[in-house]
Design a protein around this motif. Structure first.
Motif, PDB file in Angstrom:
ATOM      1  N   LEU A  16       0.794  -1.222   0.000  1.00 30.24           N
ATOM      2  CA  LEU A  16       0.000   0.000   0.000  1.00 30.24           C
ATOM      3  C   LEU A  16       0.827   1.273   0.000  1.00 30.24           C
ATOM      4  N   SER A  17       1.926   1.295   0.722  1.00 30.04           N
ATOM      5  CA  SER A  17       2.743   2.508   0.758  1.00 30.04           C
ATOM      6  C   SER A  17       3.221   2.877  -0.640  1.00 30.04           C
ATOM      7  N   TRP A  18       3.711   1.890  -1.383  1.00 28.49           N
ATOM      8  CA  TRP A  18       4.183   2.157  -2.753  1.00 28.49           C
ATOM      9  C   TRP A  18       3.031   2.550  -3.662  1.00 28.49           C
ATOM     10  N   VAL A  19       1.933   1.815  -3.577  1.00 29.61           N
ATOM     11  CA  VAL A  19       0.791   2.081  -4.468  1.00 29.61           C
ATOM     12  C   VAL A  19       0.223   3.474  -4.216  1.00 29.61           C
ATOM     13  N   LEU A  20      -0.053   3.805  -2.970  1.00 29.53           N
ATOM     14  CA  LEU A  20      -0.668   5.089  -2.674  1.00 29.53           C
ATOM     15  C   LEU A  20       0.322   6.241  -2.891  1.00 29.53           C
ATOM     16  N   GLY A  21       1.593   5.968  -2.696  1.00 27.33           N
ATOM     17  CA  GLY A  21       2.607   6.988  -2.936  1.00 27.33           C
ATOM     18  C   GLY A  21       2.793   7.310  -4.406  1.00 27.33           C
ATOM     19  N   ARG A  22       2.375   6.411  -5.287  1.00 27.04           N
ATOM     20  CA  ARG A  22       2.509   6.599  -6.736  1.00 27.04           C
ATOM     21  C   ARG A  22       1.240   7.168  -7.371  1.00 27.04           C
ATOM     22  N   MET A  23       0.219   7.436  -6.560  1.00 30.15           N
ATOM     23  CA  MET A  23      -1.050   7.915  -7.109  1.00 30.15           C
ATOM     24  C   MET A  23      -0.859   9.308  -7.710  1.00 30.15           C
ATOM     25  N   PRO A  24      -1.219   9.510  -8.973  1.00 27.78           N
ATOM     26  CA  PRO A  24      -1.005  10.814  -9.602  1.00 27.78           C
ATOM     27  C   PRO A  24      -1.906  11.890  -9.006  1.00 27.78           C
ATOM     28  N   ALA A  70     -17.769   5.867  -4.610  1.00 25.06           N
ATOM     29  CA  ALA A  70     -17.177   6.884  -5.485  1.00 25.06           C
ATOM     30  C   ALA A  70     -18.184   7.975  -5.809  1.00 25.06           C
ATOM     31  N   THR A  71     -17.661   9.152  -6.091  1.00 25.38           N
ATOM     32  CA  THR A  71     -18.511  10.286  -6.443  1.00 25.38           C
ATOM     33  C   THR A  71     -18.074  10.964  -7.734  1.00 25.38           C
ATOM     34  N   SER A  72     -16.916  10.626  -8.263  1.00 29.32           N
ATOM     35  CA  SER A  72     -16.412  11.287  -9.466  1.00 29.32           C
ATOM     36  C   SER A  72     -17.153  10.803 -10.708  1.00 29.32           C
ATOM     37  N   ASP A  73     -17.137  11.615 -11.739  1.00 32.71           N
ATOM     38  CA  ASP A  73     -17.801  11.257 -12.989  1.00 32.71           C
ATOM     39  C   ASP A  73     -17.138  10.048 -13.629  1.00 32.71           C
ATOM     40  N   VAL A  74     -15.805  10.073 -13.673  1.00 37.79           N
ATOM     41  CA  VAL A  74     -15.042   8.948 -14.201  1.00 37.79           C
ATOM     42  C   VAL A  74     -14.407   8.205 -13.033  1.00 37.79           C
ATOM     43  N   VAL A  75     -14.449   6.889 -13.080  1.00 39.90           N
ATOM     44  CA  VAL A  75     -13.893   6.070 -12.007  1.00 39.90           C
ATOM     45  C   VAL A  75     -12.930   5.053 -12.591  1.00 39.90           C
ATOM     46  N   CYS A  76     -11.860   4.775 -11.856  1.00 41.09           N
ATOM     47  CA  CYS A  76     -10.869   3.775 -12.268  1.00 41.09           C
ATOM     48  C   CYS A  76     -10.857   2.616 -11.274  1.00 41.09           C
ATOM     49  N   LEU A  89      -2.259   5.320 -14.623  1.00 37.76           N
ATOM     50  CA  LEU A  89      -3.715   5.446 -14.694  1.00 37.76           C
ATOM     51  C   LEU A  89      -4.191   6.384 -15.803  1.00 37.76           C
ATOM     52  N   PRO A  90      -3.484   7.486 -16.087  1.00 38.37           N
ATOM     53  CA  PRO A  90      -3.938   8.337 -17.197  1.00 38.37           C
ATOM     54  C   PRO A  90      -4.016   7.614 -18.539  1.00 38.37           C
ATOM     55  N   ARG A  91      -3.262   6.544 -18.707  1.00 42.27           N
ATOM     56  CA  ARG A  91      -3.308   5.801 -19.979  1.00 42.27           C
ATOM     57  C   ARG A  91      -4.702   5.219 -20.223  1.00 42.27           C
ATOM     58  N   VAL A  92      -5.348   4.753 -19.152  1.00 40.16           N
ATOM     59  CA  VAL A  92      -6.689   4.189 -19.323  1.00 40.16           C
ATOM     60  C   VAL A  92      -7.775   5.247 -19.145  1.00 40.16           C
ATOM     61  N   CYS A  93      -7.461   6.287 -18.402  1.00 40.23           N
ATOM     62  CA  CYS A  93      -8.462   7.294 -18.072  1.00 40.23           C
ATOM     63  C   CYS A  93      -8.624   8.358 -19.156  1.00 40.23           C
ATOM     64  N   ASP A  94      -7.523   8.767 -19.776  1.00 40.99           N
ATOM     65  CA  ASP A  94      -7.579   9.895 -20.714  1.00 40.99           C
ATOM     66  C   ASP A  94      -8.530   9.673 -21.892  1.00 40.99           C
ATOM     67  N   PRO A  95      -8.557   8.471 -22.508  1.00 35.68           N
ATOM     68  CA  PRO A  95      -9.506   8.285 -23.620  1.00 35.68           C
ATOM     69  C   PRO A  95     -10.968   8.423 -23.189  1.00 35.68           C
TER      70      PRO A  95
END
Length: 221
Positions: A16-24, A70-76, A89-95
């Protein structure tokens, strides 16, 4: 705009430390604790994530609890075991944000040290072939990193709460006429043992759940 990221979590304290620390920036983690006994929920909260408890065991149950929170319009969605880099994550989210696709999956590309056992790759290939046949979408991987719009996903009415949830999402999206895309993401060494691909038994359980989802979708078609 903030984008919620659903992270199903069962004993992922080491990652979790690595994953959450890498969140854009702009991506807000929702860690769904699915009955962890290693303090994962406490660690996630201390690192600033929103923590949701889902006591009913099951990958789909955890994913759906995160979606409901979740409350955001787009969810990952993505795994919390460090096998995927949140920085991608932007690779899947941006399109999806650009209106070019309704659902984007990350196709896993093996990187040095990553473990993807042969039995797991074979199971994934079989499922991907079934998806191509049913949806007409040239998917090569039922990847766990993905993005779509939250409200339309809720409206699909997914019912599986086990390992069939990711597959049901794609099948129902295809039946609803969604534009489904795929983009490469790195598949990295995970922290700890996989609950699915770590054993042949786990893989067979996942494949069995997904076959049941396919059969149910075929009956409904």
């Amino acid at each position: 705009m903030e984008i919620d990221v659903v992270l199903p979590c069962l004993n992922e304290a080491a990652a979790l430390s690595w994953v959450l620390g890498r969140m854009p920036d702009g991506f807000r983690p929702i860690v769904v604790d699915n009955g962890s006994t290693d303090g994962s929920a406490t660690i996630a909260a201390e690192l600033g994530a929103t923590v949701v408890s889902e006591p009913r065991r099951g990958f789909g149950a955890a994913c759906h609890a995160g979606l409901a929170a979740a409350t955001s319009d787009v969810v990952c969605f993505m795994d919390a075991d460090a096998s995927l880099d949140p920085g991608q994550l932007p690779r899947v989210c941006d399109p999806v944000l650009a209106g070019e696709a309704d659902l984007v999956l990350g196709r896993r590309v093996l990187r040095q040290g990553a473990s993807w056992p042969v039995h797991a790759r074979l199971g994934n290939a079989v499922l991907a072939r079934g998806l191509r046949r049913r949806t007409g979408v040239p998917l090569r991987d039922l990847g766990p990193m993905r993005a779509c719009r939250r409200t339309p996903l809720l409206e699909l009415g997914l019912v599986d709460r086990r390992f069939g949830y990711p597959l049901e999402m794609v099948l129902r999206a295809g039946a609803a006429g969604w534009r489904i895309g795929e983009t490469d993401v790195d598949y990295l060494p995970r922290r700890g043992r996989s609950k699915v691909t770590g054993t042949v038994r786990g893989t067979l359980r996942a494949v069995g759940d997904m076959r049941r989802v396919m059969a149910r979708q075929d009956r409904a078609a």
